[in-house]
Design a protein around this motif. Structure first.
Motif, PDB file in Angstrom:
ATOM      1  N   SER A 202       7.278   2.803  43.260  1.00  0.00           N
ATOM      2  CA  SER A 202       8.137   2.529  44.948  1.00  0.00           C
ATOM      3  C   SER A 202       9.287   3.328  44.737  1.00  0.00           C
ATOM      4  O   SER A 202       9.944   4.008  45.978  1.00  0.00           O
ATOM      5  N   GLN A 203       9.771   4.000  43.982  1.00  0.00           N
ATOM      6  CA  GLN A 203      11.125   4.256  43.467  1.00  0.00           C
ATOM      7  C   GLN A 203      10.958   5.448  42.627  1.00  0.00           C
ATOM      8  O   GLN A 203      12.470   6.760  42.948  1.00  0.00           O
ATOM      9  N   TYR A 204       9.693   5.965  41.796  1.00  0.00           N
ATOM     10  CA  TYR A 204      10.165   7.089  41.032  1.00  0.00           C
ATOM     11  C   TYR A 204       8.776   7.771  41.085  1.00  0.00           C
ATOM     12  O   TYR A 204       8.276   7.881  42.081  1.00  0.00           O
ATOM     13  N   ARG A 205       9.670   9.303  41.034  1.00  0.00           N
ATOM     14  CA  ARG A 205       8.826  10.311  42.150  1.00  0.00           C
ATOM     15  C   ARG A 205       8.528  11.254  40.789  1.00  0.00           C
ATOM     16  O   ARG A 205       9.199  10.877  39.503  1.00  0.00           O
ATOM     17  N   ARG A 206       7.156  12.242  40.612  1.00  0.00           N
ATOM     18  CA  ARG A 206       7.186  13.145  39.260  1.00  0.00           C
ATOM     19  C   ARG A 206       7.201  13.767  39.934  1.00  0.00           C
ATOM     20  O   ARG A 206       6.152  14.628  40.360  1.00  0.00           O
ATOM     21  N   ALA A 207       7.187  14.904  38.653  1.00  0.00           N
ATOM     22  CA  ALA A 207       6.370  16.437  38.883  1.00  0.00           C
ATOM     23  C   ALA A 207       4.983  16.569  38.377  1.00  0.00           C
ATOM     24  O   ALA A 207       4.737  15.665  38.090  1.00  0.00           O
ATOM     25  N   CYS A 209       1.792  17.684  36.305  1.00  0.00           N
ATOM     26  CA  CYS A 209       2.073  18.908  34.576  1.00  0.00           C
ATOM     27  C   CYS A 209       1.637  19.894  34.491  1.00  0.00           C
ATOM     28  O   CYS A 209       0.444  20.218  34.299  1.00  0.00           O
ATOM     29  N   THR A 210       2.528  20.657  34.928  1.00  0.00           N
ATOM     30  CA  THR A 210       1.668  21.662  35.085  1.00  0.00           C
ATOM     31  C   THR A 210       2.611  23.266  34.177  1.00  0.00           C
ATOM     32  O   THR A 210       4.034  22.648  34.891  1.00  0.00           O
ATOM     33  N   SER A 211       2.797  23.857  33.779  1.00  0.00           N
ATOM     34  CA  SER A 211       3.453  24.808  32.925  1.00  0.00           C
ATOM     35  C   SER A 211       3.024  25.830  33.219  1.00  0.00           C
ATOM     36  O   SER A 211       3.505  26.790  33.607  1.00  0.00           O
ATOM     37  N   SER A 212       1.843  26.575  34.454  1.00  0.00           N
ATOM     38  CA  SER A 212       1.747  27.701  35.466  1.00  0.00           C
ATOM     39  C   SER A 212       2.977  28.164  36.192  1.00  0.00           C
ATOM     40  O   SER A 212       2.851  29.396  36.684  1.00  0.00           O
ATOM     41  N   ARG A 213       3.220  27.065  36.670  1.00  0.00           N
ATOM     42  CA  ARG A 213       5.102  27.461  37.765  1.00  0.00           C
ATOM     43  C   ARG A 213       6.525  27.181  37.134  1.00  0.00           C
ATOM     44  O   ARG A 213       5.932  25.861  36.599  1.00  0.00           O
ATOM     45  N   CYS A 214       7.171  27.519  38.291  1.00  0.00           N
ATOM     46  CA  CYS A 214       8.209  26.619  37.834  1.00  0.00           C
ATOM     47  C   CYS A 214       7.723  25.431  39.057  1.00  0.00           C
ATOM     48  O   CYS A 214       7.528  25.688  39.619  1.00  0.00           O
ATOM     49  N   ILE A 215       9.216  24.869  38.578  1.00  0.00           N
ATOM     50  CA  ILE A 215       9.141  23.205  38.969  1.00  0.00           C
ATOM     51  C   ILE A 215       9.479  23.336  40.460  1.00  0.00           C
ATOM     52  O   ILE A 215       9.230  22.218  41.054  1.00  0.00           O
ATOM     53  N   PHE A 216      10.025  24.171  40.353  1.00  0.00           N
ATOM     54  CA  PHE A 216      10.859  23.970  41.974  1.00  0.00           C
ATOM     55  C   PHE A 216       9.533  24.400  42.741  1.00  0.00           C
ATOM     56  O   PHE A 216       8.863  26.186  43.279  1.00  0.00           O
ATOM     57  N   SER A 264       8.528  16.571  45.440  1.00  0.00           N
ATOM     58  CA  SER A 264       7.529  15.339  44.799  1.00  0.00           C
ATOM     59  C   SER A 264       6.372  14.711  45.261  1.00  0.00           C
ATOM     60  O   SER A 264       7.947  13.656  46.259  1.00  0.00           O
ATOM     61  N   GLU A 265       5.300  14.662  46.142  1.00  0.00           N
ATOM     62  CA  GLU A 265       4.742  13.519  46.386  1.00  0.00           C
ATOM     63  C   GLU A 265       4.159  13.004  45.452  1.00  0.00           C
ATOM     64  O   GLU A 265       3.859  11.358  45.540  1.00  0.00           O
ATOM     65  N   LEU A 266       4.113  13.095  44.093  1.00  0.00           N
ATOM     66  CA  LEU A 266       3.254  12.356  43.078  1.00  0.00           C
ATOM     67  C   LEU A 266       4.271  10.989  42.611  1.00  0.00           C
ATOM     68  O   LEU A 266       5.076  11.312  42.220  1.00  0.00           O
ATOM     69  N   VAL A 267       3.706   9.438  43.001  1.00  0.00           N
ATOM     70  CA  VAL A 267       4.951   8.574  42.400  1.00  0.00           C
ATOM     71  C   VAL A 267       3.263   7.929  41.469  1.00  0.00           C
ATOM     72  O   VAL A 267       3.808   6.860  40.842  1.00  0.00           O
TER      73      VAL A 267
END
Ligand code: ZN
Ligand code: ZN
Ligand code: ZN
Length: 385
Positions: A202-207, A209-216, A264-267
């Motif tokens: 409920s607190q942490y998000r993550r990017a 897992c892809t190396s195919s594009r810039c993280i932003f 990111s929306e990923l939690v």
């Protein structure tokens, strides 16, 4: 089986000791090769650059540098002397040997068989135990012997966990004459990750897992550079945002350092990711930031905290010469104010970061502000001198 494999079996997780390994690129310098360079005998400017390159790995008195890395360090420091702006551009460590199996230090550039190590296999955490911190995010492939050793260790742990309910797994690949290679680990993708049980935070998000594009998000620039592990740890520690190992960044965003804009929306997190997060938190909590000497701080951390490169920082510091009369350490006091402006941290949080009482932090910021006012006004109005 080869010598290496025998050694692997003897010391299950500590695959190789650090002796005779280049502190920068991790190359195992052959015993008969005498051209290695003890860090103790290297000139100060080389050591300073090396420190920045290998951050957060620590130098020790018996650290050595391979000849290739030593030449690169000399070239780099000469280039800085000629053109002082280079420092902010050349920020990632440059490695003398590039295709190295990081756990054991042998070159895998000509190996017919190597194993790719995805970020969510158990073998990875075992292999990483023998990898210096600054190379952790760079480990993509390992030699057959290291993979086999980690594979066996995972099996052994699994067997232990399931109370010997899996019979005879250890024997796979154990025969010295006919090693059976373990299956290649599955390629890492979101799809695979979705199949493993997840923890929802409920607190942490993550990017992703892809190396195919810039993280932003929505960045379409083509470079895909590695993200320094020190940055990953800080972003996790300070912003509760986890950057998985495979993520990449473009040069623009790497140099901008606006890591607080990551979204990111990923939690959801796998158990493996959770373990990695705990290790990263530990490192971030223990890493010591020296704001009294900005020159030796890694350029990325400098940008992250101060919003300036070290030259800009010292220009600003020199423009307020009176500050030294009002605070114990002018460099640290100015840093406090700049971190406040760059990150918007609460004074409570700054107190933790600088390990000083909140009242001290507030007093220093007040002094810096008044010196900035006084000295800048003096500079702007020559008649008032
Ligand atoms: Zn090296
Ligand atoms: Zn190896
Ligand atoms: Zn970008």
């Amino acid at each position: 089986m080869s010598n290496i494999s025998r050694k692997h079996r003897q010391s299950k997780t500590r695959i190789f000791d650090r002796q005779n390994r280049c502190i920068n690129c991790s190359f195992l310098i052959p015993k008969k090769l005498y051209d290695k360079h003890p860090v103790e005998q290297a000139p100060m400017h080389i050591v300073t650059t090396l420190r920045a390159w290998i951050f957060p790995t620590e130098l020790s008195p018996d650290s050595i540098i391979c000849t290739e890395c030593y030449k690169l360090l000399q070239k780099h420091t000469n280039a800085i002397n000629e053109e002082s702006n280079m420092m902010s551009e050349e920020c990632l460590p440059i490695l003398g040997h590039r295709s190295i199996c990081y756990p054991c230090g042998i070159s895998i550039s000509r190996s017919a068989r190597t194993y790719s190590v995805p970020h969510d296999v158990k073998e990875r955490s075992i292999l990483l135990e023998s990898v210096p911190l600054h190379l952790v995010s760079r480990m993509e492939r390992v030699c057959v012997a290291c993979w086999m050793s980690a594979y066996r260790e995972v099996k052994r742990q699994h067997q232990h966990d399931t109370n010997h309910s899996v019979p005879n797994v250890e024997s796979i690949g154990d025969s010295p004459d006919a090693p059976v290679p373990p299956p290649l680990p599955p390629p890492q993708s979101e799809k695979v990750l979705q199949q493993t049980p997840k923890i929802k935070s409920s607190q942490y998000r993550r990017a992703a897992c892809t190396s195919s594009r810039c993280i932003f998000q929505n960045c379409s620039r083509s470079e895909r550079l590695l993200i320094p592990s020190a940055i990953k740890e800080l972003v996790l520690y300070r912003q509760k945002f986890y950057i998985p190992n495979g993520c990449r960044v473009c040069r623009y965003h790497l140099n901008q350092g606006h890591w607080n804009e990551l979204t990111s929306e990923l939690v959801d997190f796998t158990g493996e990711q959770f373990d990695v997060i705990m290790t990263m938190m530990e490192r971030a909590a223990n890493s010591y930031l020296d704001f009294s000497n900005i020159k030796i701080m890694s350029p990325h951390l400098c940008r992250y905290f101060l919003g300036l490169n070290s030259d800009q920082f010292y220009d600003l510091l020199n423009s307020i010469p009176n500050l030294v009369d009002h605070v114990p350490n002018a460099s640290i006091a100015l840093s406090v104010l700049l971190v406040k402006l760059k990150t918007g941290d609460s004074n409570e949080r700054l107190a933790t970061l600088f390990n000083k009482p909140r009242s001290t932090i507030e007093r220093w910021m007040g002094k810096v502000k008044s010196c900035l006012n006084d000295d800048l006004i003096k500079n702007l109005l020559p008649s008032s001198k």
